[in-house]
Design a protein around this motif. Structure first.
Motif, PDB file in Angstrom:
ATOM      1  N   VAL A 626      26.503  40.615  48.259  1.00 39.50           N
ATOM      2  CA  VAL A 626      25.639  39.692  48.999  1.00 39.50           C
ATOM      3  C   VAL A 626      26.271  39.334  50.343  1.00 39.50           C
ATOM      4  O   VAL A 626      25.584  39.259  51.378  1.00 39.50           O
ATOM      5  N   GLU A 627      27.565  39.106  50.344  1.00 44.63           N
ATOM      6  CA  GLU A 627      28.250  38.784  51.602  1.00 44.63           C
ATOM      7  C   GLU A 627      28.177  39.951  52.586  1.00 44.63           C
ATOM      8  O   GLU A 627      28.077  39.735  53.807  1.00 44.63           O
ATOM      9  N   GLN A 628      28.179  41.171  52.073  1.00 41.41           N
ATOM     10  CA  GLN A 628      27.982  42.313  52.967  1.00 41.41           C
ATOM     11  C   GLN A 628      26.576  42.301  53.546  1.00 41.41           C
ATOM     12  O   GLN A 628      26.379  42.621  54.728  1.00 41.41           O
ATOM     13  N   GLN A 629      25.588  41.938  52.724  1.00 40.20           N
ATOM     14  CA  GLN A 629      24.224  41.830  53.226  1.00 40.20           C
ATOM     15  C   GLN A 629      24.135  40.791  54.342  1.00 40.20           C
ATOM     16  O   GLN A 629      23.355  40.944  55.292  1.00 40.20           O
ATOM     17  N   GLN A 630      24.937  39.744  54.215  1.00 39.01           N
ATOM     18  CA  GLN A 630      24.925  38.681  55.217  1.00 39.01           C
ATOM     19  C   GLN A 630      25.773  39.016  56.436  1.00 39.01           C
ATOM     20  O   GLN A 630      25.833  38.231  57.380  1.00 39.01           O
ATOM     21  N   GLY A 631      26.449  40.171  56.418  1.00 36.19           N
ATOM     22  CA  GLY A 631      27.312  40.556  57.530  1.00 36.19           C
ATOM     23  C   GLY A 631      28.672  39.892  57.505  1.00 36.19           C
ATOM     24  O   GLY A 631      29.407  39.953  58.497  1.00 36.19           O
ATOM     25  N   LYS A 632      29.031  39.294  56.372  1.00 37.07           N
ATOM     26  CA  LYS A 632      30.325  38.605  56.254  1.00 37.07           C
ATOM     27  C   LYS A 632      31.335  39.541  55.579  1.00 37.07           C
ATOM     28  O   LYS A 632      31.746  39.338  54.437  1.00 37.07           O
ATOM     29  N   THR A 633      31.731  40.576  56.297  1.00 38.04           N
ATOM     30  CA  THR A 633      32.610  41.579  55.696  1.00 38.04           C
ATOM     31  C   THR A 633      33.994  41.018  55.371  1.00 38.04           C
ATOM     32  O   THR A 633      34.617  41.429  54.389  1.00 38.04           O
ATOM     33  N   ALA A 634      34.468  40.103  56.203  1.00 39.96           N
ATOM     34  CA  ALA A 634      35.781  39.512  55.922  1.00 39.96           C
ATOM     35  C   ALA A 634      35.743  38.714  54.620  1.00 39.96           C
ATOM     36  O   ALA A 634      36.683  38.765  53.812  1.00 39.96           O
ATOM     37  N   LEU A 662      36.499  51.829  52.858  1.00 38.70           N
ATOM     38  CA  LEU A 662      36.159  53.136  53.407  1.00 38.70           C
ATOM     39  C   LEU A 662      34.833  53.117  54.156  1.00 38.70           C
ATOM     40  O   LEU A 662      34.758  53.554  55.328  1.00 38.70           O
ATOM     41  N   ASP A 663      33.790  52.598  53.535  1.00 34.24           N
ATOM     42  CA  ASP A 663      32.442  52.736  54.080  1.00 34.24           C
ATOM     43  C   ASP A 663      32.070  51.635  55.070  1.00 34.24           C
ATOM     44  O   ASP A 663      31.230  51.849  55.942  1.00 34.24           O
ATOM     45  N   VAL A 664      32.667  50.452  54.932  1.00 36.06           N
ATOM     46  CA  VAL A 664      32.270  49.327  55.786  1.00 36.06           C
ATOM     47  C   VAL A 664      33.337  49.025  56.831  1.00 36.06           C
ATOM     48  O   VAL A 664      33.035  48.891  58.024  1.00 36.06           O
ATOM     49  N   LEU A 665      34.596  48.950  56.394  1.00 36.37           N
ATOM     50  CA  LEU A 665      35.655  48.568  57.320  1.00 36.37           C
ATOM     51  C   LEU A 665      36.304  49.760  58.014  1.00 36.37           C
ATOM     52  O   LEU A 665      37.016  49.582  59.015  1.00 36.37           O
ATOM     53  N   GLY A 666      36.082  50.968  57.485  1.00 39.05           N
ATOM     54  CA  GLY A 666      36.677  52.155  58.092  1.00 39.05           C
ATOM     55  C   GLY A 666      38.183  52.224  57.960  1.00 39.05           C
ATOM     56  O   GLY A 666      38.847  52.907  58.754  1.00 39.05           O
ATOM     57  N   GLN A 667      38.735  51.553  56.979  1.00 39.43           N
ATOM     58  CA  GLN A 667      40.189  51.545  56.768  1.00 39.43           C
ATOM     59  C   GLN A 667      40.538  52.671  55.782  1.00 39.43           C
ATOM     60  O   GLN A 667      40.703  52.458  54.582  1.00 39.43           O
ATOM     61  N   ARG A 668      40.666  53.875  56.290  1.00 39.26           N
ATOM     62  CA  ARG A 668      40.811  55.045  55.433  1.00 39.26           C
ATOM     63  C   ARG A 668      42.125  55.025  54.642  1.00 39.26           C
ATOM     64  O   ARG A 668      42.151  55.382  53.461  1.00 39.26           O
ATOM     65  N   ALA A 669      43.199  54.621  55.272  1.00 34.56           N
ATOM     66  CA  ALA A 669      44.490  54.604  54.574  1.00 34.56           C
ATOM     67  C   ALA A 669      44.483  53.576  53.446  1.00 34.56           C
ATOM     68  O   ALA A 669      44.915  53.863  52.317  1.00 34.56           O
ATOM     69  N   GLN A 670      43.987  52.379  53.760  1.00 35.06           N
ATOM     70  CA  GLN A 670      43.911  51.344  52.720  1.00 35.06           C
ATOM     71  C   GLN A 670      42.950  51.755  51.605  1.00 35.06           C
ATOM     72  O   GLN A 670      43.202  51.510  50.417  1.00 35.06           O
ATOM     73  N   ALA A 671      41.827  52.382  52.016  1.00 40.32           N
ATOM     74  CA  ALA A 671      40.857  52.829  51.020  1.00 40.32           C
ATOM     75  C   ALA A 671      41.471  53.883  50.100  1.00 40.32           C
ATOM     76  O   ALA A 671      41.275  53.863  48.880  1.00 40.32           O
ATOM     77  N   ALA A 672      42.226  54.813  50.677  1.00 31.00           N
ATOM     78  CA  ALA A 672      42.860  55.851  49.865  1.00 31.00           C
ATOM     79  C   ALA A 672      43.831  55.235  48.864  1.00 31.00           C
ATOM     80  O   ALA A 672      43.900  55.661  47.690  1.00 31.00           O
ATOM     81  N   ALA A 673      44.579  54.229  49.286  1.00 35.03           N
ATOM     82  CA  ALA A 673      45.520  53.572  48.380  1.00 35.03           C
ATOM     83  C   ALA A 673      44.779  52.882  47.229  1.00 35.03           C
ATOM     84  O   ALA A 673      45.183  52.976  46.060  1.00 35.03           O
ATOM     85  N   SER A 674      43.687  52.199  47.551  1.00 36.99           N
ATOM     86  CA  SER A 674      42.906  51.517  46.508  1.00 36.99           C
ATOM     87  C   SER A 674      42.275  52.518  45.555  1.00 36.99           C
ATOM     88  O   SER A 674      42.293  52.336  44.328  1.00 36.99           O
ATOM     89  N   LEU A 675      41.716  53.590  46.100  1.00 39.14           N
ATOM     90  CA  LEU A 675      41.053  54.582  45.253  1.00 39.14           C
ATOM     91  C   LEU A 675      42.049  55.365  44.410  1.00 39.14           C
ATOM     92  O   LEU A 675      41.733  55.795  43.302  1.00 39.14           O
ATOM     93  N   ARG A 676      43.264  55.566  44.926  1.00 42.16           N
ATOM     94  CA  ARG A 676      44.295  56.199  44.094  1.00 42.16           C
ATOM     95  C   ARG A 676      44.591  55.330  42.873  1.00 42.16           C
ATOM     96  O   ARG A 676      44.799  55.841  41.764  1.00 42.16           O
ATOM     97  N   ARG A 677      44.626  54.036  43.102  1.00 41.65           N
ATOM     98  CA  ARG A 677      44.863  53.120  41.989  1.00 41.65           C
ATOM     99  C   ARG A 677      43.712  53.187  40.986  1.00 41.65           C
ATOM    100  O   ARG A 677      43.929  53.172  39.773  1.00 41.65           O
TER     101      ARG A 677
END
Length: 702
Positions: A626-634, A662-677
């Protein structure tokens, strides 16, 4: 000086002690003794039509109705609660097991699931405590046994209507196997097995009116139909075990064999006559053909049930006038036993001869059972699966549970968390389950050695209390019905080894009722027998002294303070059910509001759901969306990080965080670390693997 009264004058020593006179329960205490049985039977019926009680949101409202009834019993119960010592040990172990599950929230990898598991077990403890503490005489035994038969009739009727009227009730369309209304075919099967034995006892009981025996025989035929069309191999084995236990313990074996044949024969004839109606035994997408064949079979089912009832009435009228005396009865019984053994042996050898001989069959069975393949014929929904003895993935699931146990031997991973064990240890991506399909392994992996020992003490102690011999009361008029309840209890416990009946509340309550009433009845009859033996021993002096002094009831004192404490615990348990139930309702509203783009009230409902159940992560997932829908990505990022902190061993928390990165913030390195987990916690999750591959792929040129 006042002369001492001779209290022994009225004691007759020249006559055997008569059996206790049967009387109907009356008064407040009589009502308190019947209330638990009626309430549990009603709950079993209601839960059977509510997905068996497996879904918490459907179970909680009914629990919140039953708990106040338990509160009424608390204040109507006698001042002394009489419990068999074995049953008391079992009940104490069960209460400790519930507390251990609640304590496991502290270290659980899924604390919200452990909370729900604790609630359910605590509710079971309440039911077991009330049933075991309530004195049970013949009326209570009959209400439990025959009442359960009556309770299962609408369940079986609804299930069979999906087979014979598929155009009206469509629950049997996707599979040939019957599962409705319970929702799982194997649990439906074990419920039918538990009803078959008391129905068989009622059909064969000489003391019942012929019409009542006929009605029991009709119900028995109905249950046999339903059991067959569940196509449950475990249910079939449970039936064999139940019949063996019943005939071993019953005192009406010949009548039982006759009644079983009279009910099973019309069922077998109807099934054989319908062998060409393929949609009855196999899945099909042809609705018109299914409907036509179902209607054809409906007549056969009705005729078989009526025939079973009529044949039993006729047999009751005949056997009432023809009684076999001692030696003749023994000879006939031995002949029937030999004939049954020969029939089974000849039939088994003939079947083996058509399937590669005894040696070939043994190798085939061993190969099928040891195979880890969960597909193919073993998972088929057709009748052919009854002749396939593959383990259907149960051995790999049990192996996963044991592997987790080696890493968490003392305390386990937390009650209700086998789904995470399955995520981590499953050998392939096809078996995704929430339970090990083996209650003993499930308890061992989730609650460790401590929980396992307590659970075994409860189940084993309850069975021992229910199966204790009656001794000289073995010719009790209700011995056959007691044997039926004992057989049903043994069948349920055996079935726990191959399925998750314990998590289906309707089935678990049925077991607690039948085993609990049997245990209470055995305790009462053994006490009566001991009292009768004291009189028959001609111990006049002791009898006189006992009569001269006021008698003090034995048992656990249940005074005002105990009743207040018990009431308070019931209130706390009710509140423990209310919080996650209301949280689930708020979460459902949040999802609905979010789909309508009403983000502000959706966020409010998601936050409310989290406040009500602060251990759950699903409200946080919804709030982040819902917060993403509202534009509140942080804010969404902070919400998902909170979910990760709450359940770091849940792959879904890392997956949702990785998607956002990955899809919203574009933080590929952080996303890869989370997805590895996420992949480390669930190596065979296809979505996590795909997203990780996307995160690791070279960034596209601008």
């Amino acid at each position: 000086m006042r002369p001492v009264e001779d209290h022994t004058a009225a004691i007759r020593t020249d006559m055997p002690h008569p059996a206790p006179r049967e009387s109907r329960p009356r008064g407040v205490h009589g009502l308190a003794a019947l209330l638990p049985i009626v309430a549990v039977l009603a709950a079993v019926v209601a839960l059977s039509f509510l997905s068996g009680g497996y879904i918490f949101s459907r179970t909680a409202p009914l629990v919140l109705v039953v708990l106040p009834l338990a509160g009424v019993w608390v204040w109507l119960a006698p001042r002394r609660l009489r419990l068999d010592p074995v049953a008391l040990v079992a009940l104490s172990a069960f209460a400790l097991f519930a507390l251990w599950e609640g304590l496991s929230i502290v270290w659980s990898i899924g604390p919200d699931l452990s909370w729900l598991a604790f609630d359910l077990t605590a509710f079971y403890v309440v039911v077991a405590a009330v049933v075991l503490s309530t004195p049970a005489g013949p009326w209570h035994l009959r209400l439990a046994g025959y009442g359960f038969v009556v309770a299962m009739v609408p369940v079986a009727v609804y299930a069979m209507l999906g087979k014979v009227l598929p155009d009206k009730l469509t629950h049997a369309h996707l599979y040939a196997r019957l599962s409705a209304p319970v929702g799982y075919w194997n649990v439906l099967a074990v419920l039918q097995v538990m009803a078959i034995v008391p129905a068989l006892e009622g059909a064969s009981r000489r003391g019942l009116p012929a019409a009542a025996r006929g009605a029991c025989a009709g119900a028995l035929a109905l249950f046999l139909f339903t059991l067959f069309f569940a196509f449950s191999r475990g249910g079939s084995l449970a039936l064999v075990l139940a019949l063996v236990v019943y005939f071993a313990l019953s005192n009406e074996r010949l009548q039982g064999v006759l009644s079983l044949v009279l009910a099973a024969a019309p069922v077998a004839v109807a099934l054989y006559g319908a062998r060409h109606l393929h949609t009855l035994f196999n899945a099909t997408a042809n609705d018109a053909l299914r409907t036509g064949q179902g209607h054809d079979f409906a007549r056969s089912v009705a005729l078989a049930i009526v025939a079973a009832a009529v044949l039993q009435v006729a047999a009751a009228l005949v056997t009432r006038r023809v009684t076999l005396a001692g030696r003749v009865r023994t000879v006939v019984g031995a002949a029937v036993l030999v004939a049954a053994i020969v029939l089974v042996a000849v039939g088994g050898l003939a079947f083996a001869a058509r399937n590669g001989g005894v040696s070939g069959m043994a190798h085939k069975v061993a190969r099928q059972f040891s195979s880890s393949d969960s597909g193919g014929a073993t998972s088929s929904s057709g009748a052919g699966r009854l002749l396939n003895l593959g383990n259907n993935g149960r051995i790999p699931m049990a192996r996963d549970g044991l592997r987790s146990f080696t890493h968490h031997p003392l305390a386990g991973t937390g009650a209700g968390t086998f789904r995470f064990i399955n995520d981590l240890y499953r050998a392939n991506g096809s078996i995704i389950v929430r339970h090990a399909h083996n209650q003993w392994v499930n308890v061992l992996s989730e609650t460790g050695v401590v929980g396992f020992v307590l659970f075994v003490l409860f189940v084993g102690g309850l069975l021992v209390a229910a199966l204790r011999p009656l001794g000289r009361a073995g010719r009790d008029a209700d011995r056959g019905l007691l044997a039926a309840l004992q057989a049903a209890s043994v069948a349920f416990v055996a079935h726990l080894t191959i399925d998750w009946d314990w998590d289906v509340v309707a089935a678990a309550l049925a077991f607690l009722l039948l085993a609990g009433v049997a245990a209470a009845y055995v305790r009462g009859r053994r006490t009566q027998l001991a009292a009768a033996a004291a009189v028959e021993a001609d111990d006049i002096a002791d009898a006189g002294r006992a009569a001269a002094r006021p008698r003090r009831a034995a048992g656990l004192r249940f005074g005002l303070a105990s009743r207040v404490l018990a009431t308070g615990l019931l209130v706390l348990l009710a509140l423990s059910f209310v919080a996650p139930f209301l949280s689930g309702r708020a979460l459902s509203r949040a999802v609905a509001l979010a789909s309508e783009q009403r983000t502000a009230p959706a966020a409010a409902q998601a936050r409310r759901a989290h406040r009500l159940d602060p251990l759950a992560v699903d409200p946080l997932f919804t709030l982040a969306q819902v917060e993403q829908q509202q534009g509140k990505t942080a804010h969404a990022l902070a919400t998902l990080q909170q979910a990760v902190h709450l359940q770091p061993q849940n792959f879904a928390t890392w997956y949702e965080l990785g998607l956002l990165q990955l899809d919203v913030l574009g933080q590929r390195a952080q996303a890869a670390a989370s997805l590895r987990r996420a992949v480390a916690l669930n190596p065979h999750d296809r979505n996590s693997l795909d997203e990780l591959q996307a995160a690791l792929a070279p960034a596209a040129a601008p």
